[in-house]
Design a protein around this motif. Sequence first.
Motif, PDB file in Angstrom:
ATOM      1  N   THR A   1       0.853  -1.316   0.199  1.00 19.48           N
ATOM      2  CA  THR A   1      -0.071   0.028  -0.023  1.00 19.48           C
ATOM      3  C   THR A   1       0.770   1.159   0.176  1.00 19.48           C
ATOM      4  O   THR A   1       0.545   2.185  -0.689  1.00 19.48           O
ATOM      5  CB  THR A   1      -0.991  -0.170   1.213  1.00 19.48           C
TER       6      THR A   1
ATOM      7  N   LEU B   1       0.982   4.082  -2.985  1.00 16.98           N
ATOM      8  CA  LEU B   1       0.672   5.745  -2.656  1.00 16.98           C
ATOM      9  C   LEU B   1       1.991   6.273  -2.958  1.00 16.98           C
ATOM     10  O   LEU B   1       1.777   7.622  -3.055  1.00 16.98           O
ATOM     11  CB  LEU B   1       0.418   5.633  -1.053  1.00 16.98           C
TER      12      LEU B   1
ATOM     13  N   GLN C   1      -1.002   9.164  -7.652  1.00 15.15           N
ATOM     14  CA  GLN C   1      -1.475   9.892  -7.176  1.00 15.15           C
ATOM     15  C   GLN C   1      -2.969   9.511  -7.252  1.00 15.15           C
ATOM     16  O   GLN C   1      -3.730   9.620  -8.327  1.00 15.15           O
ATOM     17  CB  GLN C   1      -1.437  11.510  -7.701  1.00 15.15           C
TER      18      GLN C   1
ATOM     19  N   LEU D   1      -9.551   6.929  -2.229  1.00 14.18           N
ATOM     20  CA  LEU D   1      -9.202   5.701  -1.445  1.00 14.18           C
ATOM     21  C   LEU D   1     -10.320   5.520  -0.680  1.00 14.18           C
ATOM     22  O   LEU D   1     -10.734   6.127  -0.084  1.00 14.18           O
ATOM     23  CB  LEU D   1      -7.881   5.955  -0.691  1.00 14.18           C
TER      24      LEU D   1
ATOM     25  N   VAL E   1      -3.152   3.563   6.722  1.00  8.93           N
ATOM     26  CA  VAL E   1      -2.642   4.485   5.588  1.00  8.93           C
ATOM     27  C   VAL E   1      -2.257   5.894   6.179  1.00  8.93           C
ATOM     28  O   VAL E   1      -1.383   6.362   5.909  1.00  8.93           O
ATOM     29  CB  VAL E   1      -3.792   4.614   4.508  1.00  8.93           C
TER      30      VAL E   1
ATOM     31  N   LEU F   1      -2.933  12.332   1.661  1.00  9.90           N
ATOM     32  CA  LEU F   1      -3.036  11.903   0.166  1.00  9.90           C
ATOM     33  C   LEU F   1      -3.220  12.863  -0.834  1.00  9.90           C
ATOM     34  O   LEU F   1      -3.228  12.394  -1.975  1.00  9.90           O
ATOM     35  CB  LEU F   1      -3.802  10.337   0.318  1.00  9.90           C
TER      36      LEU F   1
END
Length: 265
Positions: A102, A106, A110, A114, A124, A154
């Motif tokens: 994961t 990531l 991009q 999620l 995450v 993110l």
Amino acid sequence: MSFLSKVRQANPLVHNITNIVVANFTANGLLALGASPFMADAPEEVEDVAAMSGAVVLNIGTLNEAAIASMVKAGQAANRHGVPLVLDPVGAGATPYRTEVTAKLLGELQLTALRGNVAEVANVAGESWASKGVDAGAGEGDVITLANKAARKLNCVVIITGKEDIISNGTRTYIASNGHSILTKVTGTGCLLSAVVGAFLAVSSGHMLEAAAEALSFYGVAAEIAADAAEGQGPGSFQVEFLNQLTLVTPDIYSSRSRLQLLEP
Ligand code: ATP
Ligand code: TZP
Ligand code: MG
Ligand code: MG
């Protein structure tokens, strides 16, 4: 026009690199919704498929090295071509391998969105939350804060599902409270949902948060109606009826039953 109407009008191609448990259910669910599924994981073609698709959905449910390489290629092609990209980090935090994979995805991609259960998204976001295999375990913490934190980290829409679903872009947050607990008795309902989010993002014209929120709320409405129709029967009947309702829920039915709330900042 609702995003649901746009999905059915545009019939977007959704490229899935997904797990062996849910591939068939995901393809049937997308077809029932009004999207066009394309399952393709060969490294020789994933870039071409991603480039021609309305959305790319990556799912790490049953991992192997070849699949990871294809996910990176497909995801990078999606990024290059401006195609919305969704990741379902199935089991992130459950094993070190899933956590590492994961993080690698990531780092290289991009995301547009999620979607995971609370344990996966906590992992995450760098928080801890118990998991039991691919399912979320018991935990303590504010799920809304967690979704906001992950979205900011993110720079994408983050969706945490459970009894209530949280959809956040780090600034604005929706809560979708339709749904039914029998969804937890059919494997792949989370994975299909991630693909459905992809279909809605494909027609979002930049309104990613609103499209994702409508996808979540629509999915919950379809599940509620299906659960009523399959009342007194088991998850098998529910699964069949749920596929039916992904087709039968109209924009009017959706808007009369949707319980989608935008939180005050
Ligand atoms: P998990 O593996 O933890 O079950 P998942 O990836 O299957 O996670 P879920 O969180 O189960 O994803 O979400 C899938 C769908 O099921 C979503 O629409 C969510 O709203 C719904 N859902 C999950 N749990 C419940 C519940 N207790 N009551 C109502 N709906 C639920
Ligand atoms: N094992 C590996 S992937 C998978 C299982 C059971 C499917 C998980 O699907 P979902 O949608 O997270 O329940
Ligand atoms: Mg589930
Ligand atoms: Mg899942």
